[in-house]
Design a protein around this motif. Structure first.
Motif, PDB file in Angstrom:
ATOM      1  N   GLY A  26       0.805  -1.212   0.000  1.00  0.00           N
ATOM      2  CA  GLY A  26       0.000   0.000   0.000  1.00  0.00           C
ATOM      3  C   GLY A  26       0.837   1.260   0.000  1.00  0.00           C
ATOM      4  O   GLY A  26       2.044   1.247   0.259  1.00  0.00           O
ATOM      5  N   ASN A  27       0.164   2.371  -0.248  1.00  0.00           N
ATOM      6  CA  ASN A  27       0.840   3.656  -0.388  1.00  0.00           C
ATOM      7  C   ASN A  27       0.696   4.494   0.889  1.00  0.00           C
ATOM      8  O   ASN A  27       0.034   5.532   0.880  1.00  0.00           O
ATOM      9  CB  ASN A  27       0.286   4.405  -1.600  1.00  0.00           C
ATOM     10  CG  ASN A  27       1.080   5.651  -1.895  1.00  0.00           C
ATOM     11  OD1 ASN A  27       2.242   5.771  -1.511  1.00  0.00           O
ATOM     12  ND2 ASN A  27       0.463   6.595  -2.575  1.00  0.00           N
ATOM     13  N   HIS A  28       1.290   4.026   1.963  1.00  0.00           N
ATOM     14  CA  HIS A  28       1.348   4.824   3.188  1.00  0.00           C
ATOM     15  C   HIS A  28       2.769   4.722   3.733  1.00  0.00           C
ATOM     16  O   HIS A  28       3.268   3.623   3.961  1.00  0.00           O
ATOM     17  CB  HIS A  28       0.351   4.329   4.234  1.00  0.00           C
ATOM     18  CG  HIS A  28       0.158   5.310   5.326  1.00  0.00           C
ATOM     19  ND1 HIS A  28       1.070   5.433   6.364  1.00  0.00           N
ATOM     20  CD2 HIS A  28      -0.805   6.232   5.554  1.00  0.00           C
ATOM     21  CE1 HIS A  28       0.656   6.386   7.186  1.00  0.00           C
ATOM     22  NE2 HIS A  28      -0.475   6.886   6.715  1.00  0.00           N
ATOM     23  N   PRO A  29       3.451   5.852   3.944  1.00  0.00           N
ATOM     24  CA  PRO A  29       4.870   5.807   4.312  1.00  0.00           C
ATOM     25  C   PRO A  29       5.155   5.212   5.686  1.00  0.00           C
ATOM     26  O   PRO A  29       6.267   4.744   5.916  1.00  0.00           O
ATOM     27  CB  PRO A  29       5.300   7.271   4.256  1.00  0.00           C
ATOM     28  CG  PRO A  29       4.039   8.038   4.413  1.00  0.00           C
ATOM     29  CD  PRO A  29       2.956   7.209   3.798  1.00  0.00           C
ATOM     30  N   LEU A  30       4.194   5.190   6.604  1.00  0.00           N
ATOM     31  CA  LEU A  30       4.429   4.659   7.948  1.00  0.00           C
ATOM     32  C   LEU A  30       3.639   3.388   8.224  1.00  0.00           C
ATOM     33  O   LEU A  30       4.141   2.460   8.846  1.00  0.00           O
ATOM     34  CB  LEU A  30       4.080   5.706   9.013  1.00  0.00           C
ATOM     35  CG  LEU A  30       4.823   7.032   8.919  1.00  0.00           C
ATOM     36  CD1 LEU A  30       4.324   7.988   9.986  1.00  0.00           C
ATOM     37  CD2 LEU A  30       6.316   6.825   9.025  1.00  0.00           C
ATOM     38  N   ASP A  31       2.383   3.349   7.794  1.00  0.00           N
ATOM     39  CA  ASP A  31       1.470   2.262   8.165  1.00  0.00           C
ATOM     40  C   ASP A  31       0.974   1.497   6.942  1.00  0.00           C
ATOM     41  O   ASP A  31      -0.221   1.248   6.780  1.00  0.00           O
ATOM     42  CB  ASP A  31       0.268   2.822   8.936  1.00  0.00           C
ATOM     43  CG  ASP A  31       0.674   3.438  10.267  1.00  0.00           C
ATOM     44  OD1 ASP A  31       1.707   3.028  10.822  1.00  0.00           O
ATOM     45  OD2 ASP A  31      -0.042   4.322  10.750  1.00  0.00           O
ATOM     46  N   SER A  32       1.893   1.076   6.086  1.00  0.00           N
ATOM     47  CA  SER A  32       1.483   0.344   4.892  1.00  0.00           C
ATOM     48  C   SER A  32       1.050  -1.075   5.242  1.00  0.00           C
ATOM     49  O   SER A  32       1.484  -1.657   6.235  1.00  0.00           O
ATOM     50  CB  SER A  32       2.617   0.291   3.870  1.00  0.00           C
ATOM     51  OG  SER A  32       3.678  -0.497   4.367  1.00  0.00           O
TER      52      SER A  32
END
Length: 168
Positions: free
Chosen positions: A119-125
């Motif tokens: 996924g495209n989340h820098p901390l919580d992918s």
């Protein structure tokens, strides 16, 4: 006692999880000895035609909040070092393989698997493998970290805790 891939596959069938989307939160260490390790766990899900989703959180791209957003008594220790430096100009993308060590062996193995979708989340992918992997993580953005869990609900998927409790 040794846990085998066949044991895991049998358990998945008994739980009615074969060919389903499953978000796994786990502690491989709690299983005892698993023949084939984390790879055997991932393989068991894939052999049962599951789509496996795991959290692959990383603090590698974390930045400290600006001073004006550092509030007193909010439970955060601003003096502690929370930021890991990635190097100048390094930007998160779903292709990076950074993962926090405490996420565990199974998420790290899944992230290293061919065909994974992150996924495209820098901390919580979240990262998924299997037939519906892209569908599970497609809507994750920096503004919607938990979109993969919403997709899991739409797919009538399951959250499976293996060796961890609800407090994790």
């Amino acid at each position: 006692m040794t846990v085998t891939g066949d044991d895991l596959r049998h358990a998945l069938r008994e739980l009615g999880l074969a060919a389903r989307a499953v978000c796994l939160h786990s502690s491989l260490r709690s299983f005892g000895y698993v023949s084939g390790g984390a790879e055997a766990v991932v393989r068991a899900f894939l052999d049962e035609e599951c789509t496996l989703l795991v959290p692959t959180f990383s603090s590698a791209f974390e930045i400290a909040p600006p001073l004006q957003l550092q509030f007193e008594r909010n439970g955060w220790n601003y003096s502690a070092t929370h930021t890991k430096t990635c190097g100048p100009g390094r930007v998160y993308s779903p292709e990076v393989l950074d993962i926090d060590r405490d996420m565990g062996a199974i998420p790290a193995t899944l992230l290293a698997s061919p065909g994974h979708v992150r996924g495209n989340h820098p901390l919580d992918s979240f990262t998924a493998v299997g037939p519906r992997a892209a569908e599970l993580v497609a809507e994750q953005t920096p503004l919607d970290a938990y979109a993969p869990l919403k997709a899991l609900i739409r797919l009538n998927g399951f959250v499976l805790l293996m060796g961890v409790g609800l407090e994790r």
